[in-house]
Design a protein around this motif. Structure first.
Motif, mmCIF file in Angstrom:
data_model
loop_
_atom_site.group_PDB
_atom_site.id
_atom_site.type_symbol
_atom_site.label_atom_id
_atom_site.label_comp_id
_atom_site.label_asym_id
_atom_site.label_seq_id
_atom_site.Cartn_x
_atom_site.Cartn_y
_atom_site.Cartn_z
ATOM 1 N N GLU A 154 0.769 -1.457 -0.424
ATOM 2 C CA GLU A 154 -0.408 -0.512 -0.181
ATOM 3 C C GLU A 154 1.158 0.986 0.513
ATOM 4 O O GLU A 154 0.329 2.068 -0.776
ATOM 5 N N THR A 155 2.065 1.264 0.510
ATOM 6 C CA THR A 155 2.295 2.323 1.114
ATOM 7 C C THR A 155 3.785 2.767 -0.076
ATOM 8 O O THR A 155 4.636 3.204 -0.187
ATOM 9 N N GLY A 156 3.923 1.442 -1.333
ATOM 10 C CA GLY A 156 4.916 1.439 -2.241
ATOM 11 C C GLY A 156 6.034 1.235 -1.965
ATOM 12 O O GLY A 156 6.816 2.439 -2.541
ATOM 13 N N ALA A 157 6.648 0.637 -0.721
ATOM 14 C CA ALA A 157 7.645 0.539 -0.523
ATOM 15 C C ALA A 157 8.532 -0.588 -1.631
ATOM 16 O O ALA A 157 7.875 -1.348 -2.156
ATOM 17 N N ALA A 158 9.730 -0.181 -1.661
ATOM 18 C CA ALA A 158 10.498 -1.733 -2.905
ATOM 19 C C ALA A 158 10.951 -2.560 -1.765
ATOM 20 O O ALA A 158 11.555 -3.118 -3.332
ATOM 21 N N SER A 159 10.884 -2.462 -0.613
ATOM 22 C CA SER A 159 11.228 -3.399 -0.191
ATOM 23 C C SER A 159 11.026 -4.009 0.819
ATOM 24 O O SER A 159 9.993 -2.716 1.757
ATOM 25 N N LEU A 160 11.072 -4.675 1.970
ATOM 26 C CA LEU A 160 10.290 -5.212 3.136
ATOM 27 C C LEU A 160 11.772 -6.517 4.143
ATOM 28 O O LEU A 160 11.883 -7.036 2.967
ATOM 29 N N GLY A 161 11.705 -5.838 5.043
ATOM 30 C CA GLY A 161 12.654 -6.811 5.880
ATOM 31 C C GLY A 161 11.790 -6.905 7.552
ATOM 32 O O GLY A 161 10.700 -6.262 7.412
ATOM 33 N N VAL A 162 11.838 -8.009 7.748
ATOM 34 C CA VAL A 162 11.955 -8.763 9.436
ATOM 35 C C VAL A 162 13.152 -9.194 10.252
ATOM 36 O O VAL A 162 14.051 -10.147 9.575
ATOM 37 N N MET A 163 14.014 -8.693 10.472
ATOM 38 C CA MET A 163 14.889 -8.464 10.540
ATOM 39 C C MET A 163 15.022 -8.738 12.273
ATOM 40 O O MET A 163 14.732 -8.655 13.066
ATOM 41 N N TRP A 164 16.374 -9.804 11.778
ATOM 42 C CA TRP A 164 16.914 -10.227 13.159
ATOM 43 C C TRP A 164 15.936 -11.282 13.753
ATOM 44 O O TRP A 164 15.866 -11.487 15.479
ATOM 45 N N LEU A 165 15.042 -12.034 13.345
ATOM 46 C CA LEU A 165 14.384 -13.283 13.902
ATOM 47 C C LEU A 165 15.255 -14.233 14.689
ATOM 48 O O LEU A 165 16.008 -14.538 14.348
ATOM 49 N N THR A 166 14.689 -14.317 16.175
ATOM 50 C CA THR A 166 15.638 -15.800 16.726
ATOM 51 C C THR A 166 15.267 -16.824 16.321
ATOM 52 O O THR A 166 14.717 -16.577 14.894
ATOM 53 N N SER A 167 15.657 -17.735 16.217
ATOM 54 C CA SER A 167 15.457 -19.111 15.768
ATOM 55 C C SER A 167 14.301 -19.384 15.189
ATOM 56 O O SER A 167 13.756 -20.107 14.707
#
Length: 418
Positions: A154-167
């Motif tokens: 919706e916001t026109g983001a060029a990338s998506l990140g969900v960073m540093w997930l625990t195992s």
């Protein structure tokens, strides 16, 4: 665009009401605490509020509520257009994944703006989900991920990140991905389990060589003439920023003293009761410090700083980072010392265990083909590198969370790749 990279959410999660708010201040702290009780400090209401009030990047909090309006799950997201926000230098998908995976020719511009989900501080993203909904937890994770992807679209983001997930969180994420190569191993977090009833017990479980080294480091510090005291953050935050900036600069973080001061002041307002600041002085002058937070039975190392002209030859680092907080944890009955990332070898030598942290990096459409080719060619090379560095710590046969296949549960422990 990004929603298409994920499998559709399960029907059990579709009936929940999705709410978006621009500030966690709009959420009852007790409600958020109920869903985040299984998470660490960095997904807590006071810590997220401190972050929100001390940075400029706007946040949107995803909230899932049942038909009665009770909060069931939530997730913070941040829309970053590449503007000034030095705190994100290790929390966005280009700098923390694409730069090394795609090589030196890769440039950050195609990745901006980016939509970030999860914690943007502390290297430990988990999913805040109410324990009463544990049976539906997998479905709720899928709904949260899908909702974050929809915001990115919706916001026109060029990338998506969900960073540093625990195992554990990475395994929960992997089952919803159409292409698991978007999961990137960033490196391990470190923690020392406090299982002894005295400092002597801690020393006893070290090897004889490490035991001798620890005693020498403690003796050298004791003979240095430096004075130690423990304070709360509100009493000393103004002193800390200049020293912290020196350490940040040493490890190539871009936070200036005034930015650190703003963050510390916000943390002092929201987390002062939980703060433990180990101050090290020569006379009245502060020459080193280490900031910790006591949260849910654990002591979290958050920030440190050193005057490198005053502390050489004193072993101040080893004492403020390890031995003094271990004693503090023992005194307060805390059962884990969470040490975060970096300086892995020093931490492992002093008893830390490693937990792999993964990032979900969804590239711009123009990069996805190259990303898939490189990721497939790289395979588990990063995991293998860490295993080679710490062979006594990392065993794929007993901890499958170090490989993509292991996260997906596709490789039995007895046949994990060697």
């Amino acid at each position: 665009m990004f929603a298409d990279l994920l499998l559709p959410p399960a029907p059990s999660a579709q009936s929940l009401q999705l709410e978006r708010v621009a500030s966690l201040g709009q959420v009852n702290p007790d409600e958020w605490s109920a869903i985040s009780q299984g998470c660490g400090l960095y997904l807590s209401w006071p810590y997220l509020m401190a972050i929100e009030e001390s940075v400029g990047t706007p946040a949107t909090y995803l909230l899932l509520r049942d038909q009665a309006g009770a909060l069931v799950a939530g997730l913070p997201t941040y829309y970053w257009d590449g503007g000034p926000d030095p705190g994100l230098d290790h929390y966005e998908p280009f700098g923390s994944g694409a730069r090394w995976l795609l090589g030196r020719r890769a440039r950050p511009q195609p990745w901006l703006p980016t939509l970030l989900a999860g914690t943007r501080s502390g290297y430990a993203t988990e999913y805040p989900i109410h324990p009463d909904w544990s049976r539906d937890r997998p479905a709720l994770v899928g709904r949260l991920l899908r909702s974050a992807a929809e915001i990115a679209d919706e916001t026109g983001a060029a990338s998506l990140g969900v960073m540093w997930l625990t195992s554990a969180a990475a395994a929960e994420t992997a089952r919803w991905l159409r292409r698991p190569e978007h999961l990137v191993l960033g490196g391990p977090n470190c923690a020392i389990e406090v299982t002894w009833d005295s400092f002597a017990g801690y020393l006893a479980q070290l090897s004889s060589q490490r035991r001798r080294s620890a005693r020498r480091e403690r003796e050298r510090f004791a003979q240095s003439g430096l004075r130690v005291e423990v304070s709360d953050l509100a009493s000393c935050w103004q002193e800390l920023a200049p020293l912290a900036a020196r350490l940040q600069e040493k490890y190539r973080h871009a936070l200036a003293p005034e930015e650190l001061a703003r963050q510390l002041e916000a943390q002092a307002r929201h987390l002062n009761r939980e703060s433990r600041v180990i101050l090290c002085r020569r006379g009245r002058r502060l020459v080193a410090f280490a900031l910790f937070y006591a949260w849910n039975g654990a002591l979290y190392g958050r920030l440190a700083g050193f005057d490198y002209q005053e502390t050489p030859g004193t072993d101040a680092y080893f004492n403020l980072a390890f031995y003094l907080p271990i004693q503090l944890a023992l005194d307060e009955g805390l059962t884990r010392l969470r040490l975060g990332m970096a300086s892995w070898r020093a931490k492992v030598l002093r008893g830390a265990r490693l937990d792999p942290a993964w990032s979900l990096a969804c590239p711009p459409p123009a990069v996805r083909g190259a990303w898939a080719r490189v990721a497939r060619a790289e395979g588990d090379g990063s995991s293998r590198w860490w295993r080679d560095q710490f062979p006594r710590q990392i065993d794929w046969t007993t901890d499958p969370g170090w490989t993509r296949q292991g996260l997906l549960g596709n490789v039995p422990a007895t046949t994990a790749p060697q």
